[in-house]
Design a protein around this motif. Structure first.
Motif, PDB file in Angstrom:
ATOM      1  N   ILE A  78      -1.949  -4.351 -10.294  1.00 40.47           N
ATOM      2  CA  ILE A  78      -2.175  -3.260  -9.336  1.00 40.47           C
ATOM      3  C   ILE A  78      -2.628  -2.040 -10.133  1.00 40.47           C
ATOM      4  O   ILE A  78      -1.819  -1.376 -10.793  1.00 40.47           O
ATOM      5  CB  ILE A  78      -0.886  -2.929  -8.545  1.00 40.47           C
ATOM      6  CG1 ILE A  78      -0.226  -4.197  -8.017  1.00 40.47           C
ATOM      7  CG2 ILE A  78      -1.180  -1.902  -7.447  1.00 40.47           C
ATOM      8  CD1 ILE A  78      -0.623  -4.657  -6.683  1.00 40.47           C
ATOM      9  N   LEU A  81      -3.803   2.239  -5.800  1.00 44.91           N
ATOM     10  CA  LEU A  81      -3.697   2.027  -4.350  1.00 44.91           C
ATOM     11  C   LEU A  81      -4.264   3.192  -3.559  1.00 44.91           C
ATOM     12  O   LEU A  81      -4.347   3.151  -2.339  1.00 44.91           O
ATOM     13  CB  LEU A  81      -2.223   1.822  -3.962  1.00 44.91           C
ATOM     14  CG  LEU A  81      -1.575   0.554  -4.523  1.00 44.91           C
ATOM     15  CD1 LEU A  81      -0.094   0.527  -4.194  1.00 44.91           C
ATOM     16  CD2 LEU A  81      -2.249  -0.693  -3.991  1.00 44.91           C
ATOM     17  N   LYS A  82      -4.588   4.265  -4.282  1.00 48.85           N
ATOM     18  CA  LYS A  82      -5.182   5.443  -3.631  1.00 48.85           C
ATOM     19  C   LYS A  82      -6.274   5.970  -4.532  1.00 48.85           C
ATOM     20  O   LYS A  82      -6.202   5.785  -5.758  1.00 48.85           O
ATOM     21  CB  LYS A  82      -4.129   6.536  -3.453  1.00 48.85           C
ATOM     22  CG  LYS A  82      -3.249   6.301  -2.273  1.00 48.85           C
ATOM     23  CD  LYS A  82      -2.334   7.467  -2.059  1.00 48.85           C
ATOM     24  CE  LYS A  82      -1.329   7.113  -0.986  1.00 48.85           C
ATOM     25  NZ  LYS A  82      -0.112   7.878  -1.103  1.00 48.85           N
ATOM     26  N   VAL A 113      -5.986  -5.300  -7.952  1.00 47.29           N
ATOM     27  CA  VAL A 113      -6.093  -4.381  -6.821  1.00 47.29           C
ATOM     28  C   VAL A 113      -6.443  -3.002  -7.369  1.00 47.29           C
ATOM     29  O   VAL A 113      -5.663  -2.393  -8.100  1.00 47.29           O
ATOM     30  CB  VAL A 113      -4.763  -4.332  -6.030  1.00 47.29           C
ATOM     31  CG1 VAL A 113      -4.867  -3.331  -4.882  1.00 47.29           C
ATOM     32  CG2 VAL A 113      -4.405  -5.715  -5.511  1.00 47.29           C
ATOM     33  N   ILE A 115      -8.277   0.256  -5.641  1.00 54.20           N
ATOM     34  CA  ILE A 115      -8.940   0.882  -4.486  1.00 54.20           C
ATOM     35  C   ILE A 115     -10.149   1.701  -4.923  1.00 54.20           C
ATOM     36  O   ILE A 115     -11.116   1.863  -4.176  1.00 54.20           O
ATOM     37  CB  ILE A 115      -7.910   1.745  -3.712  1.00 54.20           C
ATOM     38  CG1 ILE A 115      -6.929   0.836  -2.974  1.00 54.20           C
ATOM     39  CG2 ILE A 115      -8.572   2.714  -2.746  1.00 54.20           C
ATOM     40  CD1 ILE A 115      -7.540  -0.126  -1.975  1.00 54.20           C
ATOM     41  N   THR A 247       0.373   5.987  -9.295  1.00 52.65           N
ATOM     42  CA  THR A 247       0.573   5.285  -8.028  1.00 52.65           C
ATOM     43  C   THR A 247       2.029   5.224  -7.589  1.00 52.65           C
ATOM     44  O   THR A 247       2.346   5.571  -6.471  1.00 52.65           O
ATOM     45  CB  THR A 247       0.003   3.862  -8.144  1.00 52.65           C
ATOM     46  OG1 THR A 247      -1.385   3.976  -8.434  1.00 52.65           O
ATOM     47  CG2 THR A 247       0.183   3.095  -6.857  1.00 52.65           C
TER      48      THR A 247
END
Ligand code: SF4
Length: 334
Positions: A78, A81-82, A113, A115, A247
């Motif tokens: 990850i 996420l933003k 992941v 974004i 994050t």
């Protein structure tokens, strides 16, 4: 049937229902490593350099405990996420680190992941993961949609009903009924304690010496980051730091800011020794608590050599002080 192993560590507490739903929709069996023990931690710590943070050592220990129980191990990467918010570097290299220090591990299933790379890239990554089990893109899409729905329901369960991730997971999987939380020792009023930190520190009962249960025994109602809505967390972050650059630091700054603003009786920040992001973010909450002068704040730093007696002594002293303040009416409980 293929079996995918999921280590009960790091992001397990945030995403387990989502991952489980995704794999099960593709006809895959999911096996989770058992709760952390002294052996899990010792085995993990024995494979990495000493200054690796405690949660990463625990993660490696859980990976080792899955050996022989699954055909592959799921370790997502990850990154973000933003937009323009990035994850701690330990998460970015987790699959590579695991391959290097646990060479006997079965194949590692990855998904990246990020974004910042756009939604199209994320969908490609999901299909790439699903293709290990089916060539039918519609099946992968269905599994992904079901997984996202499961994640939303999981989040909803926690903030709407004030459940911790293990309680919500029990509730969803129906594996075990969560016992009544309260082990009240006395008739004195309960104090509301905001417990802030990463889920993998707050809910791993071995590495935190059953922190939540102990606080409940000291007549505390414990509230944690997962019990807040996204709106409450984000609004507290924007007031304290403008925007979060890491994050998962929202769990620290957002929850800390919210519980300070709403006058919890006390806040306990839990962090891992050697964690760079936490040392900065926890300090922001600590400074705010010092400025406000209304809510006592205590920081607990965990590592594998942390003494259980030391933790208990500090908790007892903190809770005694909180209850004395409450009796004198110096704090307002929400
Ligand atoms: S955020 Fe801190 S505790 Fe978590 S993995 Fe990174 S260094 Fe370790």
């Amino acid at each position: 049937m293929t079996t995918v192993g999921i280590p009960r560590a790091l992001l397990y507490y945030q995403y387990y229902p989502m991952w489980k739903t995704f794999f099960e929709h593709l006809g895959v069996e999911v096996v989770v490593s058992p709760p952390t023990t002294r052996k899990t931690l010792a085995e993990g710590a024995g494979r990495v350099v000493a200054d690796t943070c405690l949660p990463t050592k625990v993660f490696i220990g859980h990976t080792i405990s899955l050996l022989g129980k699954c055909d592959c191990i799921f370790i997502p990467v990850i990154r973000s996420l933003k937009s323009k918010s990035y994850n701690c570097s330990k998460f970015l290299g987790l699959p590579d680190m695991t391959r290097a220090v646990v060479p006997e591990a079965p194949p590692i299933l990855e998904i990246e992941v990020d974004i910042n790379q756009g939604k199209r890239r994320l969908y490609q990554e999901i299909y790439r993961l699903g293709r290990h089990f089916t060539w039918n893109p519609l099946k992968v899409r269905e599994a992904a949609n079901a997984a996202w729905q499961a994640h939303l329901e999981y989040r909803d369960l926690m903030w709407r009903y004030g459940l911790t991730p293990p309680q919500a997971i029990d509730n969803i999987t129906g594996i075990r009924q969560t016992p009544e939380a309260s082990l009240n020792h006395s008739d004195r009023p309960r104090a509301t304690i905001g417990l802030i930190g990463h889920a993998y520190l707050l809910y791993d009962e071995h590495i935190n010496y059953q922190l939540i249960q102990r606080l409940q025994q000291y007549d505390a109602s414990v509230v944690t980051p997962e019990m807040l809505s996204d709106y409450a967390t984000e609004s507290a972050i924007s007031k304290l730091v403008g925007r979060a650059y890491w994050t998962y630091e929202e769990e620290v700054v957002g929850a800390g800011g919210h519980y300070l603003e709403n006058h919890a009786d006390g806040i306990i920040g839990v962090m891992a020794f050697g964690c760079g992001p936490d040392s900065l973010m926890m300090d922001i909450v600590h400074r705010q608590a010092t400025r406000q002068k209304t809510t006592p704040f205590m920081c607990l730093t965990l590592e594998e050599h942390t003494s259980e007696t030391g933790v208990i002594t500090r908790l007892e002293a903190f809770m005694d002080m909180i209850h004395r303040r409450k009796q004198r009416g110096e704090a307002i409980c929400v």
